[in-house]
Design a protein around this motif. Structure first.
Motif, mmCIF file in Angstrom:
data_model
loop_
_atom_site.group_PDB
_atom_site.id
_atom_site.type_symbol
_atom_site.label_atom_id
_atom_site.label_comp_id
_atom_site.label_asym_id
_atom_site.label_seq_id
_atom_site.Cartn_x
_atom_site.Cartn_y
_atom_site.Cartn_z
ATOM 1 N N TRP A 15 0.805 -1.373 -0.108
ATOM 2 C CA TRP A 15 0.158 -0.026 -0.035
ATOM 3 C C TRP A 15 0.780 1.143 -0.074
ATOM 4 C CZ3 TRP A 15 -5.166 0.624 -0.753
ATOM 5 C CH2 TRP A 15 -5.824 -0.352 -0.718
ATOM 6 N N GLN A 16 0.411 2.146 -0.611
ATOM 7 C CA GLN A 16 0.955 3.519 -0.498
ATOM 8 C C GLN A 16 -0.082 4.722 -0.580
ATOM 9 O OE1 GLN A 16 2.450 5.755 -4.214
ATOM 10 N NE2 GLN A 16 4.352 5.161 -3.497
ATOM 11 N N VAL A 17 0.031 5.430 0.453
ATOM 12 C CA VAL A 17 -0.836 6.407 0.637
ATOM 13 C C VAL A 17 0.103 7.872 0.474
ATOM 14 C CG1 VAL A 17 -2.280 7.750 2.288
ATOM 15 C CG2 VAL A 17 -2.198 5.117 2.175
ATOM 16 N N GLY A 18 -0.569 8.890 -0.159
ATOM 17 C CA GLY A 18 -0.138 9.955 -0.360
ATOM 18 C C GLY A 18 -0.942 11.413 -0.213
ATOM 19 N N ALA A 19 -0.526 12.622 0.423
ATOM 20 C CA ALA A 19 -1.152 13.796 0.425
ATOM 21 C C ALA A 19 -0.064 14.783 0.302
ATOM 22 C CB ALA A 19 -1.785 13.426 1.939
ATOM 23 N N GLY A 20 -0.817 16.136 -0.266
ATOM 24 C CA GLY A 20 0.163 17.188 -0.218
ATOM 25 C C GLY A 20 -0.962 18.421 -0.252
ATOM 26 N N LEU A 21 -0.231 19.549 -0.058
ATOM 27 C CA LEU A 21 -0.685 20.836 -0.109
ATOM 28 C C LEU A 21 0.006 21.707 -1.191
ATOM 29 C CD1 LEU A 21 -1.015 21.389 3.684
ATOM 30 C CD2 LEU A 21 -2.738 20.654 2.043
ATOM 31 N N ALA A 22 -0.432 22.519 -1.698
ATOM 32 C CA ALA A 22 0.261 23.491 -2.696
ATOM 33 C C ALA A 22 -0.592 24.757 -2.410
ATOM 34 C CB ALA A 22 -0.090 22.965 -4.045
ATOM 35 N N THR A 23 0.422 25.875 -2.859
ATOM 36 C CA THR A 23 -0.273 27.143 -2.949
ATOM 37 C C THR A 23 -1.182 27.368 -4.262
ATOM 38 O OG1 THR A 23 1.556 27.984 -4.037
ATOM 39 C CG2 THR A 23 1.525 28.547 -1.643
ATOM 40 N N GLY A 24 -1.847 28.526 -4.351
ATOM 41 C CA GLY A 24 -2.486 28.695 -5.527
ATOM 42 C C GLY A 24 -3.919 28.938 -5.200
ATOM 43 N N SER A 25 -4.682 29.290 -6.553
ATOM 44 C CA SER A 25 -6.245 29.357 -6.420
ATOM 45 C C SER A 25 -6.874 28.077 -6.792
ATOM 46 C CB SER A 25 -6.751 30.579 -7.244
ATOM 47 O OG SER A 25 -6.291 30.041 -8.835
ATOM 48 N N ASP A 26 -8.248 27.951 -7.347
ATOM 49 C CA ASP A 26 -8.808 26.819 -7.733
ATOM 50 C C ASP A 26 -8.505 26.655 -9.134
ATOM 51 O OD1 ASP A 26 -10.223 29.120 -8.934
ATOM 52 O OD2 ASP A 26 -12.033 28.350 -8.111
ATOM 53 N N ASP A 27 -7.449 27.387 -9.771
ATOM 54 C CA ASP A 27 -7.016 27.274 -11.128
ATOM 55 C C ASP A 27 -6.382 26.011 -11.137
ATOM 56 O OD1 ASP A 27 -5.850 26.975 -13.785
ATOM 57 O OD2 ASP A 27 -4.955 29.029 -13.484
#
Length: 188
Positions: A15-27
């Motif tokens: 199993w692999q689980v990934g999650a991430g955040l990024a700057t920006g708008s809803d573009d």
């Protein structure tokens, strides 16, 4: 632009689980953000960039969630910031024949109808000496609700959905090889 994420591998259970955040708008094609863009001392937005679970079984992998584009492609066809949300099934190893098939939500239409994208690709990854290459053919079809009412952003609101569909076929190829201390990659 700022990104922060992590991938957790459980190799014992595949199993692999990934999650991430990024700057920006809803573009969907940019994680760029500008401070004080429209208001004085405005701060930037941080959004969910990806969140998925992936299970490997022999030469197969199944991914559920929002993840990076699993299809072999160039930036000309798919922007590198696009994240597809849905289910992806993949077959293949590092070299040799590979195949990818997926179904994804493309756009919410009229609050209760989701336009969908179904995509598939098959190809071959190989080596000749120190050079590597990839050849692939793909097909995508979008449900007719993508060109249905309420899609002025796509400028498809005047398209008669009974006469037209949105189907895309593509061919992709790349080759990479060392040139001195650097690696050169050509694609088309």
């Amino acid at each position: 632009r700022f990104r922060l994420g992590g991938i957790w591998d459980n190799k014992a259970e595949n199993w692999q689980v990934g999650a991430g955040l990024a700057t920006g708008s809803d573009d969907p094609t940019s994680t760029n953000d500008t401070w004080s863009e429209s208001k004085t001392f405005e701060t930037g937005d941080i959004r969910l960039d990806y969140a998925y679970a992936k299970h490997k079984w022999n030469d197969f992998a199944f991914t559920l969630g929002q993840a990076e584009n699993p299809y072999k492609s160039s930036w000309v066809f798919w922007d590198g910031d696009v994240r597809l949300s849905g289910l992806t099934a993949q077959y293949g190893q590092k070299d040799g024949i590979f195949a990818t098939l997926g179904g994804y939500g493309a756009k919410l239409v009229n609050d209760d109808n989701t336009a969908t994208l179904v995509a598939g690709q098959a190809g071959y990854k190989g080596k000749v000496g120190s050079a590597k290459y990839t050849l692939a053919a793909g097909y995508q079809t979008y449900s007719k609700s993508l060109i249905n009412e309420g899609n002025a952003a796509f400028e498809l609101d005047r398209v008669d959905e009974d006469k037209y569909e949105l189907n895309i076929g593509d061919l992709y190829g790349d080759g990479s090889f060392p040139v001195g201390d650097v690696k050169l990659k050509l694609y088309g």
